[in-house]
Scaffold this motif. Structure first.
Motif, PDB file in Angstrom:
ATOM      1  N   ILE A 479       0.864  -1.189   0.000  1.00 21.93           N
ATOM      2  CA  ILE A 479       0.000   0.000   0.000  1.00 21.93           C
ATOM      3  C   ILE A 479       0.893   1.229   0.000  1.00 21.93           C
ATOM      4  N   ALA A 480       0.727   2.038  -1.025  1.00 25.27           N
ATOM      5  CA  ALA A 480       1.513   3.276  -1.141  1.00 25.27           C
ATOM      6  C   ALA A 480       0.565   4.466  -1.083  1.00 25.27           C
ATOM      7  N   PHE A 481       0.828   5.387  -0.133  1.00 25.55           N
ATOM      8  CA  PHE A 481      -0.018   6.578   0.026  1.00 25.55           C
ATOM      9  C   PHE A 481       0.735   7.807  -0.461  1.00 25.55           C
ATOM     10  N   ASP A 482       0.114   8.506  -1.397  1.00 24.55           N
ATOM     11  CA  ASP A 482       0.699   9.719  -1.974  1.00 24.55           C
ATOM     12  C   ASP A 482       0.110  10.931  -1.257  1.00 24.55           C
ATOM     13  N   ASN A 483       0.918  11.593  -0.442  1.00 24.71           N
ATOM     14  CA  ASN A 483       0.426  12.754   0.306  1.00 24.71           C
ATOM     15  C   ASN A 483       0.076  13.923  -0.605  1.00 24.71           C
ATOM     16  N   THR A 484       0.732  13.970  -1.775  1.00 26.68           N
ATOM     17  CA  THR A 484       0.473  15.089  -2.696  1.00 26.68           C
ATOM     18  C   THR A 484      -0.920  14.988  -3.302  1.00 26.68           C
ATOM     19  N   THR A 485      -1.245  13.828  -3.816  1.00 24.37           N
ATOM     20  CA  THR A 485      -2.557  13.636  -4.469  1.00 24.37           C
ATOM     21  C   THR A 485      -3.604  13.078  -3.525  1.00 24.37           C
ATOM     22  N   ASN A 486      -3.154  12.692  -2.303  1.00 17.25           N
ATOM     23  CA  ASN A 486      -4.063  12.086  -1.316  1.00 17.25           C
ATOM     24  C   ASN A 486      -4.718  10.821  -1.866  1.00 17.25           C
ATOM     25  N   ARG A 487      -3.940  10.063  -2.630  1.00 12.52           N
ATOM     26  CA  ARG A 487      -4.450   8.829  -3.223  1.00 12.52           C
ATOM     27  C   ARG A 487      -3.668   7.625  -2.692  1.00 12.52           C
ATOM     28  N   THR A 488      -4.350   6.512  -2.594  1.00 11.70           N
ATOM     29  CA  THR A 488      -3.736   5.282  -2.114  1.00 11.70           C
ATOM     30  C   THR A 488      -3.664   4.278  -3.260  1.00 11.70           C
ATOM     31  N   THR A 489      -2.481   3.720  -3.465  1.00 12.81           N
ATOM     32  CA  THR A 489      -2.294   2.715  -4.510  1.00 12.81           C
ATOM     33  C   THR A 489      -2.025   1.361  -3.856  1.00 12.81           C
ATOM     34  N   VAL A 490      -2.744   0.343  -4.304  1.00 13.70           N
ATOM     35  CA  VAL A 490      -2.606  -1.003  -3.734  1.00 13.70           C
ATOM     36  C   VAL A 490      -2.128  -1.951  -4.831  1.00 13.70           C
ATOM     37  N   THR A 491      -1.012  -2.632  -4.579  1.00 13.47           N
ATOM     38  CA  THR A 491      -0.469  -3.590  -5.556  1.00 13.47           C
ATOM     39  C   THR A 491      -0.060  -4.856  -4.819  1.00 13.47           C
ATOM     40  N   GLY A 492       0.389  -5.858  -5.574  1.00 10.95           N
ATOM     41  CA  GLY A 492       0.891  -7.086  -4.976  1.00 10.95           C
ATOM     42  C   GLY A 492       0.293  -8.327  -5.606  1.00 10.95           C
ATOM     43  N   TYR A 513     -10.562  -0.413  -2.338  1.00 12.22           N
ATOM     44  CA  TYR A 513      -9.692  -0.947  -1.299  1.00 12.22           C
ATOM     45  C   TYR A 513      -9.621   0.022  -0.122  1.00 12.22           C
ATOM     46  N   VAL A 514      -9.679  -0.551   1.070  1.00  8.12           N
ATOM     47  CA  VAL A 514      -9.587   0.240   2.299  1.00  8.12           C
ATOM     48  C   VAL A 514      -8.416  -0.308   3.111  1.00  8.12           C
ATOM     49  N   PRO A 515      -7.326   0.469   3.316  1.00  5.70           N
ATOM     50  CA  PRO A 515      -6.180  -0.025   4.087  1.00  5.70           C
ATOM     51  C   PRO A 515      -6.572  -0.321   5.532  1.00  5.70           C
ATOM     52  N   TYR A 516      -5.976  -1.383   6.085  1.00  6.81           N
ATOM     53  CA  TYR A 516      -6.206  -1.712   7.491  1.00  6.81           C
ATOM     54  C   TYR A 516      -4.877  -1.703   8.237  1.00  6.81           C
ATOM     55  N   PRO A 517      -4.774  -0.952   9.340  1.00  6.55           N
ATOM     56  CA  PRO A 517      -5.854  -0.171   9.954  1.00  6.55           C
ATOM     57  C   PRO A 517      -6.097   1.182   9.318  1.00  6.55           C
ATOM     58  N   ASN A 518      -5.085   1.735   8.610  1.00  6.54           N
ATOM     59  CA  ASN A 518      -5.278   3.003   7.915  1.00  6.54           C
ATOM     60  C   ASN A 518      -4.180   3.144   6.882  1.00  6.54           C
ATOM     61  N   ALA A 519      -4.250   4.216   6.097  1.00  8.82           N
ATOM     62  CA  ALA A 519      -3.284   4.419   5.006  1.00  8.82           C
ATOM     63  C   ALA A 519      -2.103   5.289   5.419  1.00  8.82           C
ATOM     64  N   LYS A 520      -1.972   5.592   6.709  1.00 12.32           N
ATOM     65  CA  LYS A 520      -0.937   6.514   7.160  1.00 12.32           C
ATOM     66  C   LYS A 520       0.345   5.813   7.594  1.00 12.32           C
ATOM     67  N   GLY A 521       0.399   4.502   7.366  1.00 14.77           N
ATOM     68  CA  GLY A 521       1.630   3.786   7.682  1.00 14.77           C
ATOM     69  C   GLY A 521       1.555   2.917   8.908  1.00 14.77           C
ATOM     70  N   GLN A 522       0.465   2.991   9.666  1.00 13.69           N
ATOM     71  CA  GLN A 522       0.330   2.127  10.827  1.00 13.69           C
ATOM     72  C   GLN A 522       0.153   0.693  10.362  1.00 13.69           C
ATOM     73  N   ILE A 523       0.882  -0.240  10.976  1.00 17.06           N
ATOM     74  CA  ILE A 523       0.924  -1.625  10.510  1.00 17.06           C
ATOM     75  C   ILE A 523      -0.258  -2.408  11.080  1.00 17.06           C
ATOM     76  N   ALA A 524      -0.796  -3.338  10.275  1.00 17.45           N
ATOM     77  CA  ALA A 524      -1.862  -4.220  10.737  1.00 17.45           C
ATOM     78  C   ALA A 524      -1.354  -5.048  11.908  1.00 17.45           C
ATOM     79  N   ASP A 525      -1.988  -4.878  13.064  1.00 22.31           N
ATOM     80  CA  ASP A 525      -1.484  -5.523  14.267  1.00 22.31           C
ATOM     81  C   ASP A 525      -1.812  -7.010  14.317  1.00 22.31           C
TER      82      ASP A 525
END
Length: 873
Positions: A479-492, A513-525
């Motif tokens: 999951i890559a979050f672009d702060n400039t465009t405020n867009r989240t890209t999901v690959t893999g 797609y909805v990142p878990y727990p969020n798109a700000k870099g917090q890791i899925a626990d």
């Protein structure tokens, strides 16, 4: 004589009263013929909704049945005197009418009321004072003759049709249905039976739509829009026909009578289809209904003709409709009662006052019927062939179990099948045809089978797909979050597989797609916590989520799209060499065969040369020594003895060639064993780790921690890591003795660290390449592999599973794996099948040994033949 004239006067008086009363306003019904002397009058109460069409229809059947019966049985000593009351479509009025009939006219039987909701109070009172209450239209299972024995139901119990409905649903493979029913005891009475029967065939009821009798059009539309937003497209409707007509009118308006929808109506609507107005039937086009089966006969046609005439007579301003099964059963009910009254030899009304203290002013004047028990027994034992078919009461209810399934097409219902408990669904009665159903024309005027489930057509409604945020193993999900465009890209890898699967579905699905727990870099626990979100807020999970039993209690998994299992990676150490390493290049079997062949060649050579060559002659011990010496001297090409026989020279020439090949192969193999450093895993089994209290690692957030605890590891023995690089560092620095993970993750590890990884089989230490320092060893613990997660009962999980099967059987899956993992199969690995480090086997020289043996035996045979021939000469 005077009594006879008095009876006639009484008859004319009653007839006059009857005619002077309004036909549906509480008047009397008498047979239109004379009564014999000493005729016993039995008072019967009739409670109907006389101001609506259903009540008028039933009244016409009762009055006609009364005339027909006594016209056919003029010698009967009893006569029914029907006192009719209007219940005014109200529970209170129905109860009041019944109390009036029981108290003031001392009715010995009550017929009616028409509705199930009106019947409960009347049935309980009838049971208390032993007055049979007979209903030909109260079908709710909540009214149980088992609990109130003086209640007799001369129609089908609603619960008798649930098996027919479930068989119809099962025949098309639908797995979810929505129940739509009116908010009354009649509407809810059938629901537990439907839920149970659907559960028995594996179909779920995700929602129940309860429609109030006072619902307005806006509220009805609001409820239908709610149904439209759901995924299920199969609806079971159970309500009175007047409410069903309103419902289907709105169903058409909101667009839910289009292709893909399935509407199944219970028999309360199906039995009335022929009498509904054209607008109502037009709104139901394509729906399917259950209907009680009435065999067509001359008696039925005659009944229909005469019933229409009677209805027109009683209702001059109304056009007579077609009689339904309820009119036929009302007719048969009256005949049943008339026969029972005669057979029970009922005397004049005889009632006994209830004991004091019966707590009601109105109920205080009620009395207990003395004729009730024998009259009830006579009713229950009555058997005859009625207008609606065989009339047989079982446990206080009509025993009629044949249903016809009709498809609403045109102006009425078109029969498509029959159903019985014994045969299930079949096309024709008394037919052996293997075809169980005629072609059904579904809503939208199509014969294409509805799937029973579709994605909501609301374009704004997208499936919310959870994907885990990860630190490592990003080849699976990144999951890559672009702060400039405020867009989240999901690959893999998992994302590519999911999107390929969704393209294979036969319908379009909109999702995000909805990142878990969020798109700000917090890791899925914790992946289990993520999975549990599906049952409450989200529609699916896509990622490296393993299928395990504890999670399957709360969600549905698709079929796995990866290999299954958990294994471990451990460091390897140099294997100690021993003093017998020179024996390693050849297998023990090859050593034995080579030694045997050496001795065999020496023996044959001595036998050939002994007669003609002095160097091979001498005492037996000397000749035995010559056999060993000459055979093994060939191994180093050190033999000096001269051979005389040409046959011996052929044998030696061939044997030298064999020895040359053997020594060359032995030399090459020994060189490999001496130059390559043999390695062995530090641990080969989980039991060693537990015994030595070793620390082990696992992937952060993985369920593997629970698996390890289940194997006996303590919490302090577990360390979590989030990337492949951390795996290698932890093993090299001896932070852990082993690392456990899913096979797919280990395949990725292998592909990225091919030079540093070797494989060893279960409990077997393989020979490992010189550059290797890590090995995957030990037992594989079975798991379900990676799967996609959906809510419990979601039909999408089944469709996605089918698509996964199609994908895994195509080249597309191989392409996706190579994209993210590389060509793992090309990575060399150690083991017993490694040709570079394996010892030489007998099979490798089998052909050479066979040729040598055959040639040697043949030359010896020639030598013997020559010797024998010389002696004869």
């Amino acid at each position: 004589m005077l009594n006879y004239h008095f009876s006639l006067v009484l008859l004319f008086f009653f007839s006059f009263i009857c005619c002077s009363f309004d036909k549906h306003g509480g008047g009397l019904l008498l047979p239109a013929f004379g009564m014999a002397q000493n005729t016993t009058i039995v008072h019967v109460g009739l409670v109907l909704d006389l101001e609506i069409l259903a009540g008028k229809r039933s009244h016409a059947s009762i009055s006609m049945a009364l005339d027909d019966f006594y016209a056919s049985h003029p010698s009967y000593k009893t006569r029914l005197l029907i006192h009719s009351r209007d219940s005014k479509q109200d529970i209170i009025h129905a109860a009041s009418a019944a109390l009036d009939l029981m108290k003031n006219t001392q009715a010995q039987v009550i017929i009616g009321p028409y509705r199930s909701s009106q019947a409960e109070f009347i049935i309980n009172i009838g049971n208390k004072i032993q007055v049979p209450v007979i209903s030909f239209s109260a079908t709710s299972p909540a009214l149980a003759p088992e609990r109130t024995p003086y209640f007799v139901r001369t129609t089908n119990n609603d619960s008798s049709q649930v098996a027919a409905i479930s068989a119809f649903v099962k025949s098309f493979g639908w797995r979810e249905v929505v129940l739509v029913y009116e908010d009354t005891s009649f509407g809810s009475g059938i629901i537990p039976y439907l839920v149970d029967v659907f559960q028995s065939i594996g179909a779920k009821v995700p929602y129940r739509s309860i429609i109030s009798l006072s619902v307005n059009d806006d509220q009805l539309k609001e409820e239908l829009y709610k149904l439209m937003a759901m995924q299920t497209r199969v609806f079971i409707v159970h309500m009175e026909p007047h409410l069903a007509s309103r419902l289907f009118t709105k169903v058409n308006e909101v667009g839910m009578m289009e292709e893909g929808y399935v509407w199944i109506m219970t028999d309360v609507i199906g039995n009335m289809l022929d009498s509904l107005n054209s607008r109502s039937v037009e709104a139901m086009q394509g729906a399917v209904a259950m209907r009680s089966y009435m065999p067509r006969s001359e008696e039925m046609e005659n009944f229909t003709r005469r019933w229409k005439a009677r209805f027109r007579q009683e209702n001059p301003i109304s056009e007579p409709p077609e009689p339904t099964v309820f009119e036929a059963r009302a007719y048969d009910t009256l005949w049943t009662l008339a026969m029972a009254v005669e057979n029970a030899t009922v005397s004049s009304s005889s009632f006994r006052k209830l004991p004091q203290g019966y707590n009601s002013t109105d109920l205080g004047g009620l009395s207990v019927s003395q004729n009730g028990p024998k009259l009830l027994e006579a009713i229950l034992s009555t058997r005859f062939r009625g207008i609606a078919g065989d009339f047989v009461l079982v446990n206080g209810q009509l025993n009629s179990s044949v249903y016809e399934i009709v498809n609403v097409i045109g102006k009425a219902g078109r029969r498509i099948a029959f159903w019985t408990p014994e045969l299930g669904i079949f096309k024709q009665l008394n037919s052996t045809s293997s075809v169980s159903l005629k072609t059904v024309i579904w809503p939208g005027d199509t014969t294409s089978l509805p799937k029973g489930w579709e994605m909501p057509r609301d374009k704004e409604r997208k499936l919310k797909i959870l994907v885990p945020v990860k630190n490592g193993f990003k080849e699976f999900v990144n999951i890559a979050f672009d702060n400039t465009t405020n867009r989240t890209t999901v690959t893999g890898y998992c994302i590519d597989v999911f999107e390929a699967v969704m393209q294979l579905l036969p319908y379009a699905v909109s999702y995000e797609y909805v990142p878990y727990p969020n798109a700000k870099g917090q890791i899925a626990d914790n992946y289990t916590n993520m999975v549990l979100q599906v049952s409450s807020q989200f529609d699916a999970v896509v990622g490296d989520t393993t299928i395990i039993a504890s999670r399957s209690k709360y969600v549905d998994f698709t079929l796995p799209y990866t290999e299954s299992g958990v294994s471990m990676i451990v460091p390897v150490k140099a294997e100690k060499r021993n003093m017998w390493i020179f024996l390693t290049p050849l297998s023990s079997e090859l050593w034995l065969w080579t030694l045997g062949l050496f001795l065999f060649i020496g023996l044959i050579l001595c036998l050939i040369e002994t007669r003609i060559n002095p160097e091979f002659q001498g005492p037996p011990l000397q000749q035995l020594g010559m056999i060993f010496y000459f055979s093994f001297s060939i191994l180093t090409f050190a033999h000096r003895e001269r051979l005389v026989s040409n046959l011996s020279r052929i044998i030696v020439l061939l044997w030298v060639f064999v020895v040359l090949i053997l020594t060359s192969a032995y030399t090459a193999s020994l060189t490999s064993f001496l130059t390559v450093q043999p390695l062995e895993p530090t641990v080969t089994d989980v039991s060693e780790l537990l015994k030595n209290n070793k620390i082990v690692g696992y992937q952060d957030g993985s369920y593997v921690a629970d698996l390890l605890k289940g194997l006996g590891f303590k919490a302090y023995q577990l360390k979590n890591y989030s990337s492949l690089e951390q795996y290698i560092d932890a093993l090299n620095k001896s932070e852990v003795a082993a690392i456990f993970d899913d096979i797919p993750s280990l395949k990725l590890f292998v592909s990225q660290n091919c030079a540093n990884v070797a494989m060893a089989g279960k409990n077997i230490i393989g020979k490992i390449y010189k550059a290797a320092h890590i090995a995957m060893v030990g037992k594989t613990f079975k798991t379900g592999g990676f799967g996609f997660v959906f809510p419990l009962g979601s039909p999408l999980a089944r469709d996605v599973s089918r698509a996964i099967l199609s994908l895994t059987q195509s080249n597309k899956m191989t392409t996706i794996e190579r994209k993210w993992f590389g060509d793992v199969t090309s990575c060399p690995h150690g083991g017993d099948d490694d040709p570079g480090l394996s010892n030489l086997k007998l099979q490798s020289f089998g052909g050479l040994f066979l040729i040598t043996g055959v040639v040697t035996a043949l030359t010896f045979f020639l030598h013997i033949s020559h010797v024998l021939f010389s002696k004869q000469g």
